[in-house]
Motif scaffolding. Structure first.
Motif, mmCIF file in Angstrom:
data_model
loop_
_atom_site.group_PDB
_atom_site.id
_atom_site.type_symbol
_atom_site.label_atom_id
_atom_site.label_comp_id
_atom_site.label_asym_id
_atom_site.label_seq_id
_atom_site.Cartn_x
_atom_site.Cartn_y
_atom_site.Cartn_z
ATOM 1 N N LEU A 32 0.718 -1.223 0.064
ATOM 2 C CA LEU A 32 -0.126 -0.104 0.204
ATOM 3 C C LEU A 32 1.034 1.126 0.112
ATOM 4 C CD1 LEU A 32 -2.734 -0.675 2.178
ATOM 5 C CD2 LEU A 32 -3.005 -0.235 0.046
ATOM 6 N N MET A 33 1.782 0.951 0.199
ATOM 7 C CA MET A 33 2.949 2.067 0.532
ATOM 8 C C MET A 33 4.211 2.861 -0.659
ATOM 9 S SD MET A 33 4.194 2.634 4.917
ATOM 10 C CE MET A 33 4.193 1.238 5.236
ATOM 11 N N ILE A 34 4.121 1.511 -1.249
ATOM 12 C CA ILE A 34 4.572 1.874 -2.954
ATOM 13 C C ILE A 34 3.743 2.234 -3.620
ATOM 14 C CG2 ILE A 34 4.765 0.469 -4.183
ATOM 15 C CD1 ILE A 34 7.082 -1.330 -2.598
ATOM 16 N N LEU A 35 2.427 1.664 -3.696
ATOM 17 C CA LEU A 35 1.125 1.981 -4.296
ATOM 18 C C LEU A 35 0.635 3.763 -4.123
ATOM 19 C CD1 LEU A 35 -1.269 -0.619 -4.498
ATOM 20 C CD2 LEU A 35 0.416 -0.038 -6.063
ATOM 21 N N ASN A 36 0.707 4.962 -2.694
ATOM 22 C CA ASN A 36 0.963 5.701 -2.872
ATOM 23 C C ASN A 36 1.907 6.774 -2.822
ATOM 24 O OD1 ASN A 36 -2.159 6.708 -1.159
ATOM 25 N ND2 ASN A 36 -1.696 4.565 -0.049
ATOM 26 N N LEU A 37 3.537 5.906 -2.958
ATOM 27 C CA LEU A 37 4.747 6.610 -2.587
ATOM 28 C C LEU A 37 4.815 6.673 -4.609
ATOM 29 C CD1 LEU A 37 7.195 7.194 -1.912
ATOM 30 C CD2 LEU A 37 7.932 5.227 -2.516
ATOM 31 N N ILE A 38 4.162 6.076 -5.250
ATOM 32 C CA ILE A 38 4.577 5.758 -6.582
ATOM 33 C C ILE A 38 3.100 7.848 -7.225
ATOM 34 C CG2 ILE A 38 3.663 4.894 -8.569
ATOM 35 C CD1 ILE A 38 4.340 2.605 -7.823
ATOM 36 N N ASP A 39 2.114 6.650 -6.272
ATOM 37 C CA ASP A 39 0.726 7.851 -6.914
ATOM 38 C C ASP A 39 1.442 9.675 -6.365
ATOM 39 O OD1 ASP A 39 -1.564 8.957 -7.486
ATOM 40 O OD2 ASP A 39 -2.089 8.641 -4.808
ATOM 41 N N VAL A 40 1.828 9.703 -4.707
ATOM 42 C CA VAL A 40 2.075 10.846 -4.803
ATOM 43 C C VAL A 40 3.379 11.230 -5.432
ATOM 44 C CG1 VAL A 40 3.497 12.189 -2.420
ATOM 45 C CG2 VAL A 40 0.798 10.820 -2.594
ATOM 46 N N THR A 41 4.682 11.074 -5.811
ATOM 47 C CA THR A 41 5.687 10.783 -6.805
ATOM 48 C C THR A 41 5.028 11.408 -7.663
ATOM 49 O OG1 THR A 41 7.162 9.656 -5.529
ATOM 50 C CG2 THR A 41 7.575 10.354 -7.308
ATOM 51 N N ILE A 42 4.547 10.740 -9.214
ATOM 52 C CA ILE A 42 3.968 12.003 -9.810
ATOM 53 C C ILE A 42 3.295 12.513 -9.592
ATOM 54 C CG2 ILE A 42 1.901 10.772 -11.981
ATOM 55 C CD1 ILE A 42 3.173 8.040 -11.561
ATOM 56 N N LYS A 43 2.563 12.670 -8.565
ATOM 57 C CA LYS A 43 1.313 13.814 -8.587
ATOM 58 C C LYS A 43 2.200 14.693 -8.096
ATOM 59 C CE LYS A 43 -3.103 11.824 -7.582
ATOM 60 N NZ LYS A 43 -3.509 11.715 -6.914
ATOM 61 N N SER A 44 3.090 15.136 -6.963
ATOM 62 C CA SER A 44 3.555 15.996 -6.722
ATOM 63 C C SER A 44 5.414 16.193 -8.163
ATOM 64 C CB SER A 44 5.770 15.400 -6.300
ATOM 65 O OG SER A 44 6.065 16.608 -5.434
ATOM 66 N N ILE A 45 5.271 15.542 -9.296
ATOM 67 C CA ILE A 45 6.219 15.790 -10.355
ATOM 68 C C ILE A 45 5.664 16.924 -11.317
ATOM 69 C CG2 ILE A 45 8.049 14.976 -11.875
ATOM 70 C CD1 ILE A 45 9.160 12.499 -10.606
ATOM 71 N N LEU A 46 4.654 16.275 -11.756
ATOM 72 C CA LEU A 46 3.285 17.146 -12.144
ATOM 73 C C LEU A 46 3.327 18.159 -11.590
ATOM 74 C CD1 LEU A 46 1.089 14.316 -13.882
ATOM 75 C CD2 LEU A 46 3.056 15.768 -14.859
ATOM 76 N N HIS A 47 2.384 18.521 -10.769
ATOM 77 C CA HIS A 47 2.539 19.440 -10.018
ATOM 78 C C HIS A 47 3.693 20.754 -9.973
ATOM 79 C CE1 HIS A 47 0.964 23.052 -7.348
ATOM 80 N NE2 HIS A 47 2.029 22.921 -6.675
ATOM 81 N N ASN A 48 5.121 19.871 -9.864
ATOM 82 C CA ASN A 48 6.823 21.015 -10.006
ATOM 83 C C ASN A 48 6.642 21.471 -11.746
ATOM 84 O OD1 ASN A 48 6.820 21.036 -7.411
ATOM 85 N ND2 ASN A 48 8.819 18.947 -7.639
ATOM 86 N N GLU A 49 5.731 20.274 -12.291
ATOM 87 C CA GLU A 49 5.633 20.704 -13.917
ATOM 88 C C GLU A 49 5.235 21.803 -14.253
ATOM 89 O OE1 GLU A 49 8.750 20.278 -16.233
ATOM 90 O OE2 GLU A 49 9.113 18.182 -14.355
#
Length: 161
Positions: A134-151
């Protein structure tokens, strides 16, 4: 991910409510009836363990884990993304170890039973790999959203002279 996190949140809330109820029953039965149930403390302890690990998994959604953001916020967008990816890879490594070691612990503890409930302890420890996934799934989701937000965030660009 939202549906999975919502289910995890409801399950965690249910576990916490049952835990409080069991502890209340234990206190009332001891205080007023001089009767003590050994299984209530054990179930409450296992529910606390499960609630902690499940809560840690959906805490990613809310950014509730400890982090040092004061320096990262002042960095240019590309550096923010690199730092985010490095932090995510370090977390991913930890979660993979949690899953791997969790399976080992489960295998070793299936022959050991709990004192009051007499259930294999592997059932208690199975939360380690479950929460790791569950933490890996959330980590992937949050990382992608964070990078897209930073872009998309142009306010933190370092001006070019």
């Amino acid at each position: 991910m939202d549906r999975l996190n919502m289910t995890t949140e409801w399950l965690t809330a249910l576990f916490l409510a049952v835990m409080v109820l069991l502890i209340f029953i234990q206190i009332v039965s001891r205080l007023f009836f001089s009767v003590s149930f050994s299984w209530t403390e054990e179930v409450a302890r296992y529910l606390m363990i499960w609630s902690t690990f499940l809560g840690a998994s959906f805490a990613f959604k809310y950014g509730a884990h400890i982090g040092v953001e004061v320096f990262v916020r002042k960095m240019p967008r590309i550096i923010k993304n690199i730092v985010q990816i490095i932090a995510s890879l370090a977390s991913l490594a930890f979660f993979v170890i949690l899953i791997s070691m969790g399976w080992e612990i489960i295998g070793l503890s299936m022959v050991q039973t709990s004192p009051a409930l007499d259930i294999p302890m592997g059932y208690v420890y199975i939360i380690f790999p479950i929460s790791g996934v569950l933490m890996i799934l959330n980590l992937i989701d949050v990382t992608i959203k964070s990078i897209l937000h930073n872009e998309n965030d142009v306010t933190n660009e370092v001006p070019m002279d």
